[in-house]
Design a protein around this motif. Structure first.
Motif, PDB file in Angstrom:
ATOM      1  N   PRO A 134       0.707  -1.369   0.085  1.00 20.35           N
ATOM      2  CA  PRO A 134       0.325  -0.046   0.161  1.00 20.35           C
ATOM      3  C   PRO A 134       0.581   1.181   0.017  1.00 20.35           C
ATOM      4  N   LYS A 135       0.132   2.095  -0.658  1.00 19.41           N
ATOM      5  CA  LYS A 135       0.720   3.388  -0.495  1.00 19.41           C
ATOM      6  C   LYS A 135      -0.410   4.560   0.250  1.00 19.41           C
ATOM      7  N   PRO A 136       1.215   5.303   0.933  1.00 22.27           N
ATOM      8  CA  PRO A 136       0.128   6.205   1.693  1.00 22.27           C
ATOM      9  C   PRO A 136       0.126   8.003   1.231  1.00 22.27           C
ATOM     10  N   GLY A 137      -1.610   7.791   1.285  1.00 22.94           N
ATOM     11  CA  GLY A 137      -2.082   8.803   1.156  1.00 22.94           C
ATOM     12  C   GLY A 137      -2.246  10.241   1.287  1.00 22.94           C
ATOM     13  N   ASP A 138      -2.633  11.247   0.381  1.00 18.31           N
ATOM     14  CA  ASP A 138      -1.764  12.723   1.122  1.00 18.31           C
ATOM     15  C   ASP A 138      -2.276  13.422   2.235  1.00 18.31           C
ATOM     16  N   ARG A 139      -2.974  11.735   3.081  1.00 18.21           N
ATOM     17  CA  ARG A 139      -3.183  12.810   4.705  1.00 18.21           C
ATOM     18  C   ARG A 139      -3.036  11.303   5.568  1.00 18.21           C
ATOM     19  N   ASP A 140      -2.787  10.609   4.975  1.00 19.80           N
ATOM     20  CA  ASP A 140      -1.726   9.020   6.281  1.00 19.80           C
ATOM     21  C   ASP A 140      -0.637  10.784   6.932  1.00 19.80           C
ATOM     22  N   LEU A 141      -0.648  10.523   8.098  1.00 14.72           N
ATOM     23  CA  LEU A 141       0.080  10.509   9.548  1.00 14.72           C
ATOM     24  C   LEU A 141       1.048   9.779  10.145  1.00 14.72           C
ATOM     25  N   CYS A 142       2.313   9.686  10.379  1.00 17.32           N
ATOM     26  CA  CYS A 142       2.773   8.764  11.179  1.00 17.32           C
ATOM     27  C   CYS A 142       2.097   8.679  12.656  1.00 17.32           C
ATOM     28  N   PRO A 143       1.918   7.869  12.648  1.00 16.99           N
ATOM     29  CA  PRO A 143       0.987   7.327  13.906  1.00 16.99           C
ATOM     30  C   PRO A 143       1.895   7.731  15.386  1.00 16.99           C
ATOM     31  N   VAL A 144       3.588   7.936  15.301  1.00 17.73           N
ATOM     32  CA  VAL A 144       4.237   8.643  15.689  1.00 17.73           C
ATOM     33  C   VAL A 144       4.808   9.785  16.674  1.00 17.73           C
ATOM     34  N   CYS A 145       5.172  10.598  15.388  1.00 21.52           N
ATOM     35  CA  CYS A 145       5.378  11.914  14.970  1.00 21.52           C
ATOM     36  C   CYS A 145       3.956  12.848  14.605  1.00 21.52           C
ATOM     37  N   GLY A 146       2.869  12.475  14.487  1.00 21.24           N
ATOM     38  CA  GLY A 146       1.724  13.559  13.689  1.00 21.24           C
ATOM     39  C   GLY A 146       2.489  13.523  11.842  1.00 21.24           C
ATOM     40  N   MET A 147       3.368  13.530  11.325  1.00 19.08           N
ATOM     41  CA  MET A 147       3.426  14.510  10.678  1.00 19.08           C
ATOM     42  C   MET A 147       3.336  13.698   9.088  1.00 19.08           C
ATOM     43  N   LEU A 148       2.644  14.463   8.539  1.00 20.46           N
ATOM     44  CA  LEU A 148       1.894  13.955   7.056  1.00 20.46           C
ATOM     45  C   LEU A 148       2.976  12.968   6.053  1.00 20.46           C
ATOM     46  N   VAL A 149       3.064  12.063   6.038  1.00 23.90           N
ATOM     47  CA  VAL A 149       3.610  10.400   5.336  1.00 23.90           C
ATOM     48  C   VAL A 149       4.258  10.854   3.722  1.00 23.90           C
ATOM     49  N   ALA A 150       3.223  11.066   3.223  1.00 25.25           N
ATOM     50  CA  ALA A 150       3.575  11.218   1.985  1.00 25.25           C
ATOM     51  C   ALA A 150       4.617  12.636   1.447  1.00 25.25           C
ATOM     52  N   LYS A 151       4.990  13.227   2.300  1.00 23.88           N
ATOM     53  CA  LYS A 151       5.849  14.123   2.169  1.00 23.88           C
ATOM     54  C   LYS A 151       7.342  14.146   1.590  1.00 23.88           C
ATOM     55  N   TYR A 152       7.041  12.940   2.366  1.00 24.61           N
ATOM     56  CA  TYR A 152       8.664  12.538   2.810  1.00 24.61           C
ATOM     57  C   TYR A 152       8.689  11.171   2.001  1.00 24.61           C
ATOM     58  N   PRO A 153       8.636  10.752   0.677  1.00 22.13           N
ATOM     59  CA  PRO A 153       8.774   8.804  -0.033  1.00 22.13           C
ATOM     60  C   PRO A 153       9.847   8.905   0.087  1.00 22.13           C
ATOM     61  N   ASN A 154      11.202   9.495  -0.046  1.00 26.66           N
ATOM     62  CA  ASN A 154      12.579   8.645   0.151  1.00 26.66           C
ATOM     63  C   ASN A 154      12.412   7.833   1.158  1.00 26.66           C
ATOM     64  N   TRP A 155      11.823   8.164   2.904  1.00 26.24           N
ATOM     65  CA  TRP A 155      12.007   7.801   3.561  1.00 26.24           C
ATOM     66  C   TRP A 155      11.315   6.547   4.356  1.00 26.24           C
ATOM     67  N   ILE A 156       9.807   6.426   3.759  1.00 24.30           N
ATOM     68  CA  ILE A 156       9.167   5.973   3.951  1.00 24.30           C
ATOM     69  C   ILE A 156       9.238   4.948   4.413  1.00 24.30           C
ATOM     70  N   ALA A 157       8.213   4.670   5.503  1.00 24.72           N
ATOM     71  CA  ALA A 157       8.234   3.114   6.399  1.00 24.72           C
ATOM     72  C   ALA A 157       7.042   2.482   6.916  1.00 24.72           C
ATOM     73  N   ILE A 158       7.267   1.268   6.113  1.00 27.07           N
ATOM     74  CA  ILE A 158       5.721   0.629   6.350  1.00 27.07           C
ATOM     75  C   ILE A 158       5.423  -0.583   6.868  1.00 27.07           C
ATOM     76  N   VAL A 159       3.807  -0.600   8.321  1.00 25.11           N
ATOM     77  CA  VAL A 159       3.984  -1.774   8.735  1.00 25.11           C
ATOM     78  C   VAL A 159       2.513  -2.452   8.196  1.00 25.11           C
ATOM     79  N   VAL A 160       2.417  -3.878   8.089  1.00 24.26           N
ATOM     80  CA  VAL A 160       0.949  -4.066   7.052  1.00 24.26           C
ATOM     81  C   VAL A 160       0.986  -5.498   8.069  1.00 24.26           C
TER      82      VAL A 160
END
Length: 166
Positions: free
Chosen positions: A30-56
């Motif tokens: 899955p890919k983060p949507g424009d409004r998906d927030l990091c559950p730890v820090c609350g930042m918008l994840v999609a703004k940082y595509p080079n750093w994305i981590a995922i738990v499924v």
């Protein structure tokens, strides 16, 4: 033997036979949507595509992170960051590999800490696909050390926030 226990044993054997690879092909993640927030820090994840981590999770639910550091904080405290989820229900964990910018199995990655390369939240666990790449990155970017998935802890992540790399 219950079905659940049988399923866990079967999945464990399959992971061992596959070299520990995560369950889904990375092109199907899955890919983060424009409004998906990091559950730890609350930042918008999609703004940082080079750093994305995922738990499924096995039920298909996914959590996205703006870097491996927050991923490791999350994994170390699921009751806080993911109430109702259990580690046993995780189907796969991926990070974005620094050089190729592809998703790789977080459990197989090598992480450089203390480098001159900062992530969205400052000092970061920089994921590399293999030991050779990690050693090269360590030298090229003045890293302090290389750690494996098993060596990452929420405490080490908290120390990275403070610029400590022991």
């Amino acid at each position: 033997m219950t079905f659940y226990r049988w399923l866990l044993i079967t999945l464990g054997v399959l992971m061992l036979l596959s070299g520990g690879a995560s369950a889904a092909p990375t092109d199907k993640l899955p890919k983060p949507g424009d409004r998906d927030l990091c559950p730890v820090c609350g930042m918008l994840v999609a703004k940082y595509p080079n750093w994305i981590a995922i738990v499924v999770y096995r039920d298909g639910h996914a959590h996205f992170f703006d870097g491996a550091k927050d991923l490791f904080k999350y994994l170390g405290n699921l009751p806080r960051y993911a109430p109702g989820h259990k580690a046993a229900d995780i189907a796969g964990i991926w990070v974005t590999e620094f050089y190729g910018l592809t998703r790789i199995d977080a459990r197989q990655a090598f992480y450089v800490i203390g480098s001159d390369t900062l992530g969205p939240m400052g000092h970061e666990f920089v994921p590399l696909a293999n030991r050779t790449d990690a050693e090269d990155f360590l030298k090229d970017h003045k890293g302090k050390r290389i750690v494996s998935f098993a060596q990452t802890t929420p405490e080490l992540a908290a120390r990275l926030d403070k610029g400590s790399f022991d």
